[in-house]
Design a protein around this motif. Structure first.
Motif, PDB file in Angstrom:
ATOM      1  N   TRP A 216      -6.812  -8.176  -7.260  1.00  0.00           N
ATOM      2  CA  TRP A 216      -6.450  -7.395  -8.440  1.00  0.00           C
ATOM      3  C   TRP A 216      -5.644  -8.266  -9.404  1.00  0.00           C
ATOM      4  N   PRO A 217      -6.102  -8.436 -10.632  1.00  0.00           N
ATOM      5  CA  PRO A 217      -5.325  -9.234 -11.602  1.00  0.00           C
ATOM      6  C   PRO A 217      -3.938  -8.665 -11.876  1.00  0.00           C
ATOM      7  N   VAL A 218      -3.786  -7.330 -11.781  1.00  0.00           N
ATOM      8  CA  VAL A 218      -2.500  -6.725 -12.090  1.00  0.00           C
ATOM      9  C   VAL A 218      -1.435  -7.139 -11.078  1.00  0.00           C
ATOM     10  N   LEU A 219      -1.854  -7.599  -9.893  1.00  0.00           N
ATOM     11  CA  LEU A 219      -0.901  -8.014  -8.867  1.00  0.00           C
ATOM     12  C   LEU A 219      -0.715  -9.525  -8.814  1.00  0.00           C
ATOM     13  N   SER A 220      -1.260 -10.216  -9.772  1.00  0.00           N
ATOM     14  CA  SER A 220      -1.150 -11.669  -9.783  1.00  0.00           C
ATOM     15  C   SER A 220       0.314 -12.109  -9.872  1.00  0.00           C
ATOM     16  N   GLY A 221       0.719 -12.978  -8.972  1.00  0.00           N
ATOM     17  CA  GLY A 221       2.078 -13.497  -8.974  1.00  0.00           C
ATOM     18  C   GLY A 221       3.051 -12.746  -8.096  1.00  0.00           C
ATOM     19  N   PHE A 222       2.689 -11.546  -7.618  1.00  0.00           N
ATOM     20  CA  PHE A 222       3.587 -10.794  -6.739  1.00  0.00           C
ATOM     21  C   PHE A 222       3.563 -11.391  -5.338  1.00  0.00           C
ATOM     22  N   GLN A 223       4.752 -11.520  -4.760  1.00  0.00           N
ATOM     23  CA  GLN A 223       4.889 -12.117  -3.434  1.00  0.00           C
ATOM     24  C   GLN A 223       5.499 -11.105  -2.473  1.00  0.00           C
ATOM     25  N   GLU A 224       5.226 -11.307  -1.178  1.00  0.00           N
ATOM     26  CA  GLU A 224       5.768 -10.439  -0.139  1.00  0.00           C
ATOM     27  C   GLU A 224       5.953 -11.260   1.126  1.00  0.00           C
ATOM     28  N   GLY A 225       6.986 -10.944   1.872  1.00  0.00           N
ATOM     29  CA  GLY A 225       7.213 -11.611   3.142  1.00  0.00           C
ATOM     30  C   GLY A 225       6.259 -11.116   4.209  1.00  0.00           C
ATOM     31  N   PRO A 226       6.219 -11.784   5.346  1.00  0.00           N
ATOM     32  CA  PRO A 226       5.319 -11.371   6.428  1.00  0.00           C
ATOM     33  C   PRO A 226       5.714 -10.017   7.011  1.00  0.00           C
ATOM     34  N   LEU A 227       4.690  -9.239   7.372  1.00  0.00           N
ATOM     35  CA  LEU A 227       4.912  -7.906   7.937  1.00  0.00           C
ATOM     36  C   LEU A 227       5.121  -8.039   9.438  1.00  0.00           C
ATOM     37  N   ASN A 228       6.298  -8.473   9.822  1.00  0.00           N
ATOM     38  CA  ASN A 228       6.609  -8.669  11.234  1.00  0.00           C
ATOM     39  C   ASN A 228       7.262  -7.443  11.857  1.00  0.00           C
ATOM     40  N   PHE A 229       7.122  -6.310  11.248  1.00  0.00           N
ATOM     41  CA  PHE A 229       7.651  -5.061  11.792  1.00  0.00           C
ATOM     42  C   PHE A 229       6.497  -4.066  11.895  1.00  0.00           C
ATOM     43  N   PRO A 230       6.578  -3.096  12.796  1.00  0.00           N
ATOM     44  CA  PRO A 230       5.474  -2.145  12.982  1.00  0.00           C
ATOM     45  C   PRO A 230       5.236  -1.325  11.723  1.00  0.00           C
ATOM     46  N   PRO A 231       4.034  -0.791  11.547  1.00  0.00           N
ATOM     47  CA  PRO A 231       3.778   0.105  10.405  1.00  0.00           C
ATOM     48  C   PRO A 231       4.809   1.234  10.361  1.00  0.00           C
ATOM     49  N   THR A 232       5.200   1.612   9.145  1.00  0.00           N
ATOM     50  CA  THR A 232       6.317   2.545   8.951  1.00  0.00           C
ATOM     51  C   THR A 232       5.881   3.983   8.722  1.00  0.00           C
ATOM     52  N   PHE A 233       4.578   4.268   8.872  1.00  0.00           N
ATOM     53  CA  PHE A 233       4.048   5.619   8.633  1.00  0.00           C
ATOM     54  C   PHE A 233       2.870   5.810   9.567  1.00  0.00           C
ATOM     55  N   LYS A 234       2.617   6.957  10.154  1.00  0.00           N
ATOM     56  CA  LYS A 234       3.364   8.202  10.034  1.00  0.00           C
ATOM     57  C   LYS A 234       3.913   8.546  11.405  1.00  0.00           C
TER      58      LYS A 234
END
Length: 614
Positions: A216-234
């Motif tokens: 998605w071009p709208v998300l270009s440049g956004f960064q996030e750390g690794p998901l080293n924790f279990p899913p938070t939902f539900k």
């Protein structure tokens, strides 16, 4: 900078959120700024009406927990169940300027605020930073709708000023919230197996947000750390077990925290200077969920960032100079110096705060930032001087801070280091009530009790009878205070907005004076007149007379409490001659006075000729 996101699922707040805010991790991770994004705060109509009159319980909780750690609420914005709160250490407040908020509804085609985004943007040490809290559409198949809604939020939110008009124009953007992205393709049994076996990496490539960041071009440049924790939902509420209901929703990382540094390709700013990036860098120190909180079907997520700016604006807009200790009232002298280019207002004031205050209006006392020679001193870049009155000073011993509040920026532009106040306590009942004291116990007017200085910032559970966060009652000389009518839509509070175009100083208003014998002692009369010096809480009752009153007085308008500017619920302030509507020739016309509103004295009849009075 600590960022927290939590979909609270309309639940009541837990008793303690210290671990969530990472306040007990030691000095190495001691945060300077904390941003908290909440979603699905209870927004039913009865709850919203209560929250409109009082601060919501979640905001109260975070202020209660953070204030002992010297965090002060910088700004907050709410859109139905979506709330964003930004806190900072008190000594950073003068360097947090240009604070603005915005919100965008995307629910029901943009008409409902259960989904959308709220933002707080501000300049931190001269660098533009934006915090964006979003609640995007739910369900696996709504990925495209989530993209469209996020693009709408980025397009709709615009801020004043040339520094950064749009969200992506800021040097640094934090985007977080219940973004509702799900895990595609994989069966729920495999997802749960991967979670139980701690092989979360096998789920990352099927996460919709991870896929979207590269497509998605709208998300270009956004960064996030690794998901080293279990899913938070539900989760089942009250447990750490994933959904066991008939719907059996697939676990997902719906609650996320991302960031974006402004691209160097942005070029020059509108002012012709290069954006303040330099060596701007962001290092994520922590990215985790908190399984210990079970009040919601979501788990809260927190991230800690170390932000390195290229430069730092280290001179505050206002410098305040004060003695190390006030042991006598005559020592309560405050000198301040305003930096060149700072836009001051005649509504600026200097507040006296206890160490551990919660927000800029949580002061003990205040003095207007004006003096006889103040204008001349400020023009020559010299120190202006003001002084707190004896009645305004707190008695006893304690640590306090002075802060210069700028009305133009709605923020604190200068603070002092903590200093001591050691004043002897007065004998009980031997001195008039000061601005930080409690109201008279014999006061039988419930409105005055509601607006008494006691109610400045009650915490949940401490004042269960009156949890009002309304301002304290102002001491206006020569004004008659009447209960307001819900039938009248126009407020007559002395707000700064209604005084545009007037000189900066408050004018003197000449008001009528009661004839001898016109004052009652203590009867149930419709109005009260605030009389006495500024800071006094002595009230006299006005007895309404059917005969006209003579006009001869020169009572000046006492200065308004800054908390009351534009906010005096359940009260309207009127000049006596306006409220009574007396005219010299009214006696010949057969009606002694005109009725201005349903709250006017009952002894006055309304003339047809004056029924259309403003």
């Amino acid at each position: 900078i600590t960022v927290v996101t939590w979909n609270v699922g309309t639940a009541m707040p837990p008793s303690d959120v210290t671990s969530l805010l990472h306040l007990n991790t030691g000095e190495t991770n001691d945060a300077d700024v904390i941003a908290i994004g909440l979603q699905e705060v209870n927004s039913k109509i009865n709850k919203r009406l209560k929250d409109a009159l009082f601060t919501d319980q979640w905001s109260e909780l975070f202020m209660d927990v953070l204030s002992p750690f010297h965090f002060v609420l910088v700004s907050t914005v709410r859109m139905q169940g979506v709330i964003l709160l930004v806190f900072a250490k008190y000594y950073h407040l003068p360097f947090l300027q240009d604070i603005q908020t915005d919100c965008t509804r995307t629910g029901l085609g943009g008409y409902w605020g259960n989904k959308g985004g709220v933002s707080v943007r501000l300049s931190i040490f001269g660098h533009m930073v934006c915090f964006l809290n979003c609640h995007l559409p739910a369900h696996l198949e709504k990925a495209e709708q989530r993209k469209e809604d996020f693009a709408t939020i980025l397009h709709m939110q615009q801020f004043e000023g040339r520094a950064a008009s749009g969200i992506l124009d800021h040097d640094l953007v934090f985007w977080f919230g219940d973004l509702n992205f799900r895990i595609e393709s994989l069966d729920i049994r495999f997802v749960k197996y991967a979670i139980d076996s701690n092989i979360l990496s096998q789920l990352w490539e099927k996460d919709q947000l991870n896929i979207a960041k590269s497509t998605w071009p709208v998300l270009s440049g956004f960064q996030e750390g690794p998901l080293n924790f279990p899913p938070t939902f539900k989760f089942d509420v009250g447990t750490n077990k994933y959904d066991s209901s008939a719907k059996k929703r697939k676990p997902a990382w719906t609650d996320r925290i991302l960031w974006k540094i402004k691209s160097p390709s942005a070029g020059l700013s509108a002012g012709g200077r290069r954006p303040s990036r330099g060596i701007l860098s962001v290092n994520q120190l922590c990215y985790c969920s908190h399984m210990e909180y079970t009040v919601s079907d979501h788990k809260p997520v927190a991230a800690i960032f170390a932000v390195q700016f290229a430069s730092k604006a280290d001179k505050p807009p206002v410098e305040i100079f004060v003695a190390d200790e006030w042991s006598r009232p005559e020592q309560a002298v405050v000198r301040y110096k305003i930096a060149a280019g700072f836009h001051r207002s005649s509504w600026d004031w200097i507040g006296l705060y206890r160490v551990g205050f919660r927000h800029p209006k949580d002061y003990v006392s205040y003095v207007w930032a004006r003096s006889d020679d103040g204008e001349r001193c400020l023009e020559k870049q010299l120190c202006a001087q003001v002084m707190f009155s004896d009645e305004a000073l707190p008695k006893g011993k304690g640590e306090y801070i002075l802060g210069y509040y700028s009305n133009n920026s709605s923020s604190i532009a200068g603070v002092t280091e903590p200093f001591q106040i050691s004043l002897p306590r007065s004998e009980e009942g031997s001195s008039p009530t000061d601005s930080s004291g409690s109201s008279s116990e014999e006061e039988d007017d419930s409105t005055l009790v509601l607006l008494a200085p006691k109610s400045r910032s009650p915490s949940p559970g401490k004042m269960k009878r009156h949890r009002s966060r309304s301002p304290s009652l102002a001491k206006f000389q020569g004004l008659i205070l009447r209960p307001s009518s819900w039938d009248r839509a126009t407020s007559r509070s002395p707000s700064p907005q209604s005084r545009r175009g007037l000189p900066g100083d408050i004018p003197t208003i000449h008001l009528p004076q009661e004839e001898p014998g016109g004052l009652g002692t203590k009867a149930k009369e419709p109005g009260r007149v605030a009389d006495g010096h500024e800071g006094s809480s002595y009230y006299q009752t006005v007895r309404e007379q059917s005969r006209p009153r003579r006009v001869s007085a020169d009572n000046p308008l006492a200065r308004a409490d800054p908390r009351n500017l534009g906010l005096l619920p359940a009260l309207r302030l009127e000049m006596i001659d306006q409220a009574m509507g007396w005219r010299r020739d009214s006696g010949d016309q057969g009606y002694p006075c005109r009725r201005m509103s349903p709250t006017s004295p009952p002894g006055c009849s309304t003339s047809p000729k004056e029924a259309s009075s403003p």
